[in-house]
Design a protein around this motif. Structure first.
Motif, PDB file in Angstrom:
ATOM      1  N   SER A 201      43.289  -7.045  81.605  1.00 16.82           N
ATOM      2  CA  SER A 201      43.332  -5.858  81.185  1.00 16.82           C
ATOM      3  C   SER A 201      44.339  -4.829  81.699  1.00 16.82           C
ATOM      4  N   THR A 202      44.559  -4.655  82.701  1.00 21.67           N
ATOM      5  CA  THR A 202      45.765  -3.554  83.263  1.00 21.67           C
ATOM      6  C   THR A 202      47.043  -3.872  82.546  1.00 21.67           C
ATOM      7  N   TYR A 203      47.272  -5.098  82.707  1.00 15.52           N
ATOM      8  CA  TYR A 203      48.815  -5.481  82.140  1.00 15.52           C
ATOM      9  C   TYR A 203      48.688  -5.446  80.621  1.00 15.52           C
ATOM     10  N   ALA A 204      47.490  -5.576  80.002  1.00 17.33           N
ATOM     11  CA  ALA A 204      47.627  -5.452  78.643  1.00 17.33           C
ATOM     12  C   ALA A 204      47.664  -3.681  78.200  1.00 17.33           C
ATOM     13  N   VAL A 205      47.216  -2.789  78.935  1.00 17.17           N
ATOM     14  CA  VAL A 205      47.474  -1.331  78.871  1.00 17.17           C
ATOM     15  C   VAL A 205      49.089  -1.211  78.835  1.00 17.17           C
ATOM     16  N   GLN A 206      49.383  -1.729  80.118  1.00  8.71           N
ATOM     17  CA  GLN A 206      51.017  -1.426  80.216  1.00  8.71           C
ATOM     18  C   GLN A 206      51.844  -1.952  79.046  1.00  8.71           C
ATOM     19  N   VAL A 207      51.531  -3.230  78.571  1.00  8.53           N
ATOM     20  CA  VAL A 207      52.253  -3.697  77.489  1.00  8.53           C
ATOM     21  C   VAL A 207      52.188  -3.028  76.213  1.00  8.53           C
ATOM     22  N   ALA A 208      50.819  -2.532  75.893  1.00 12.12           N
ATOM     23  CA  ALA A 208      50.440  -1.715  74.673  1.00 12.12           C
ATOM     24  C   ALA A 208      51.283  -0.569  74.669  1.00 12.12           C
ATOM     25  N   GLU A 209      51.396   0.120  75.654  1.00 18.08           N
ATOM     26  CA  GLU A 209      51.835   1.565  75.793  1.00 18.08           C
ATOM     27  C   GLU A 209      53.531   1.294  75.889  1.00 18.08           C
ATOM     28  N   ALA A 210      54.085   0.335  76.030  1.00 14.04           N
ATOM     29  CA  ALA A 210      55.402  -0.069  75.981  1.00 14.04           C
ATOM     30  C   ALA A 210      55.864  -0.369  74.598  1.00 14.04           C
ATOM     31  N   ARG A 211      54.631  -0.838  73.860  1.00  9.58           N
ATOM     32  CA  ARG A 211      55.015  -0.954  72.364  1.00  9.58           C
ATOM     33  C   ARG A 211      54.775   0.332  71.337  1.00  9.58           C
ATOM     34  N   GLY A 212      54.463   1.183  72.274  1.00 11.31           N
ATOM     35  CA  GLY A 212      54.179   2.633  71.437  1.00 11.31           C
ATOM     36  C   GLY A 212      52.957   2.936  71.036  1.00 11.31           C
ATOM     37  N   TRP A 213      51.882   1.892  71.626  1.00 14.35           N
ATOM     38  CA  TRP A 213      50.480   2.216  71.314  1.00 14.35           C
ATOM     39  C   TRP A 213      50.055   3.185  72.101  1.00 14.35           C
ATOM     40  N   GLU A 214      48.846   4.040  71.369  1.00 12.61           N
ATOM     41  CA  GLU A 214      48.341   5.126  72.335  1.00 12.61           C
ATOM     42  C   GLU A 214      47.231   4.306  72.747  1.00 12.61           C
ATOM     43  N   VAL A 215      46.818   4.271  74.117  1.00 14.80           N
ATOM     44  CA  VAL A 215      45.655   4.118  74.683  1.00 14.80           C
ATOM     45  C   VAL A 215      44.704   5.209  75.311  1.00 14.80           C
ATOM     46  N   THR A 216      43.769   5.564  74.476  1.00 15.23           N
ATOM     47  CA  THR A 216      43.083   6.579  74.602  1.00 15.23           C
ATOM     48  C   THR A 216      41.941   6.883  75.619  1.00 15.23           C
ATOM     49  N   HIS A 217      41.412   5.444  75.960  1.00  8.64           N
ATOM     50  CA  HIS A 217      39.945   5.342  76.621  1.00  8.64           C
ATOM     51  C   HIS A 217      40.075   3.693  77.367  1.00  8.64           C
ATOM     52  N   LEU A 218      39.311   3.764  78.347  1.00 10.08           N
ATOM     53  CA  LEU A 218      38.961   2.560  78.899  1.00 10.08           C
ATOM     54  C   LEU A 218      37.663   2.167  78.758  1.00 10.08           C
ATOM     55  N   LEU A 219      37.106   1.046  78.370  1.00  8.21           N
ATOM     56  CA  LEU A 219      35.792   0.582  78.322  1.00  8.21           C
ATOM     57  C   LEU A 219      35.298  -0.224  79.190  1.00  8.21           C
ATOM     58  N   SER A 220      34.303  -0.149  79.979  1.00  9.95           N
ATOM     59  CA  SER A 220      33.893  -1.016  81.024  1.00  9.95           C
ATOM     60  C   SER A 220      32.476  -1.543  80.800  1.00  9.95           C
ATOM     61  N   ILE A 221      32.184  -2.847  80.925  1.00  9.67           N
ATOM     62  CA  ILE A 221      30.833  -3.164  80.746  1.00  9.67           C
ATOM     63  C   ILE A 221      30.542  -3.695  81.807  1.00  9.67           C
ATOM     64  N   ARG A 222      29.333  -3.422  82.471  1.00  9.44           N
ATOM     65  CA  ARG A 222      28.631  -4.101  83.657  1.00  9.44           C
ATOM     66  C   ARG A 222      27.543  -4.841  83.414  1.00  9.44           C
ATOM     67  N   PRO A 223      27.877  -6.057  83.338  1.00 12.32           N
ATOM     68  CA  PRO A 223      26.858  -7.251  83.151  1.00 12.32           C
ATOM     69  C   PRO A 223      25.657  -7.365  84.164  1.00 12.32           C
ATOM     70  N   ALA A 224      24.505  -7.430  83.941  1.00 10.97           N
ATOM     71  CA  ALA A 224      23.432  -7.874  84.660  1.00 10.97           C
ATOM     72  C   ALA A 224      23.631  -9.149  85.441  1.00 10.97           C
ATOM     73  N   ASP A 225      24.117 -10.265  84.421  1.00 13.19           N
ATOM     74  CA  ASP A 225      24.085 -11.437  84.618  1.00 13.19           C
ATOM     75  C   ASP A 225      25.380 -11.748  85.542  1.00 13.19           C
ATOM     76  N   PRO A 226      25.179 -12.127  86.864  1.00 16.23           N
ATOM     77  CA  PRO A 226      26.471 -12.424  87.759  1.00 16.23           C
ATOM     78  C   PRO A 226      27.305 -13.445  87.283  1.00 16.23           C
ATOM     79  N   ASP A 227      26.956 -14.455  86.351  1.00 11.27           N
ATOM     80  CA  ASP A 227      27.415 -15.467  86.163  1.00 11.27           C
ATOM     81  C   ASP A 227      27.799 -15.188  84.415  1.00 11.27           C
ATOM     82  N   SER A 228      28.002 -14.065  84.067  1.00 11.26           N
ATOM     83  CA  SER A 228      28.385 -13.877  82.653  1.00 11.26           C
ATOM     84  C   SER A 228      29.731 -14.636  82.385  1.00 11.26           C
ATOM     85  N   MET A 229      29.678 -15.247  80.968  1.00  6.71           N
ATOM     86  CA  MET A 229      30.785 -15.914  80.611  1.00  6.71           C
ATOM     87  C   MET A 229      31.625 -14.912  79.660  1.00  6.71           C
TER      88      MET A 229
END
Length: 228
Positions: free
Chosen positions: A13-41
């Motif tokens: 996810s970090t590298y995707a931001v770097q690649v996206a911005e290098a392509r000229g896309w504007e990343v405006t927010h980060l979205l983070s999901i915290r799952p209750a399931d420790p084995d979330s797929m």
């Protein structure tokens, strides 16, 4: 093109931001999901509490959602997260997981959003070195596959680690980028970070055949000056 990045704090996810911005896309927010399931797929689990530091280092707003256990509850958390920012699409770091990619695409489509996956189907044997060339400082935050042991917890992603991953891919069937859930990672520094993350206290939690490197304390620090 304004995008919100689905962000776990790991290498993809970090590298995707770097690649996206290098392509000229504007990343405006980060979205983070915290799952209750420790084995979330669907979602990355280890050390999500570090993502606010990473967001601060990247100077991007972080929007967090908690997901109850179960696939439908996790998809509903995605819907809540995707509705929050005013963007044209969602940026993801998916490489090869059809399970994750199809579900993220489904939720985004429901909400009229496009999904951008700049790493999708790239050759993992090349990607493992692309992270190094991109100057990401990565550590292994969990391992859970044959061929790994406790020495991998907190290990730095360097050329030696890359060689070991490729060897495990050839001999044990490990996906070199961990797309089968074999391992998770944490990014401590990147060109996109204004400051680096210093882990001041962490402990390896090894249980039989799998383990997690649990970050207990971390802080932002000034980056060392790069030599010309």
């Amino acid at each position: 093109m304004r995008l919100a990045a689905l962000f776990s704090g790991g290498k993809d996810s970090t590298y995707a931001v770097q690649v996206a911005e290098a392509r000229g896309w504007e990343v405006t927010h980060l979205l983070s999901i915290r799952p209750a399931d420790p084995d979330s797929m669907l979602f990355h689990v280890p050390n999500l509490h570090v993502t606010p530091l990473q967001a601060e280092a990247m100077d991007l707003p972080l929007l967090e959602e908690r997901a109850d256990a179960g696939e439908e509850a996790e998809l509903e958390a995605l819907r809540r997260a995707f509705r929050r920012p005013r963007v044209d699409g969602i940026l993801v770091g998916a490489i090869a997981s059809d399970y994750q990619h199809s579900r993220v695409n489904r939720v985004a489509h429901e909400l009229g959003l496009r999904v951008f996956a700049p790493l999708w189907r790239l050759d993992p044997a090349h990607l493992v070195r692309d992270y190094l060339r991109a100057r990401l400082r990565i550590v292994f935050s969990s391992v859970s596959a044959d061929g790994f042991d406790a020495s991998w917890l907190g290990r730095l992603w360097d050329e030696a680690a890359v060689e070991d991953l490729l060897r495990l891919g050839a001999t044990r069937g490990v996906h070199p980028c961990g797309e089968g859930g074999e391992f998770e990672t944490l990014v401590l520094d990147a060109p996109r970070f204004r400051k680096a993350i210093e882990v001041t206290r962490a402990r390896p939690d090894w249980r039989g055949t799998a383990g997690v490197w649990r970050v207990e304390e971390a802080r932002l620090v000034e980056k060392p000056q790069r030599r010309p």
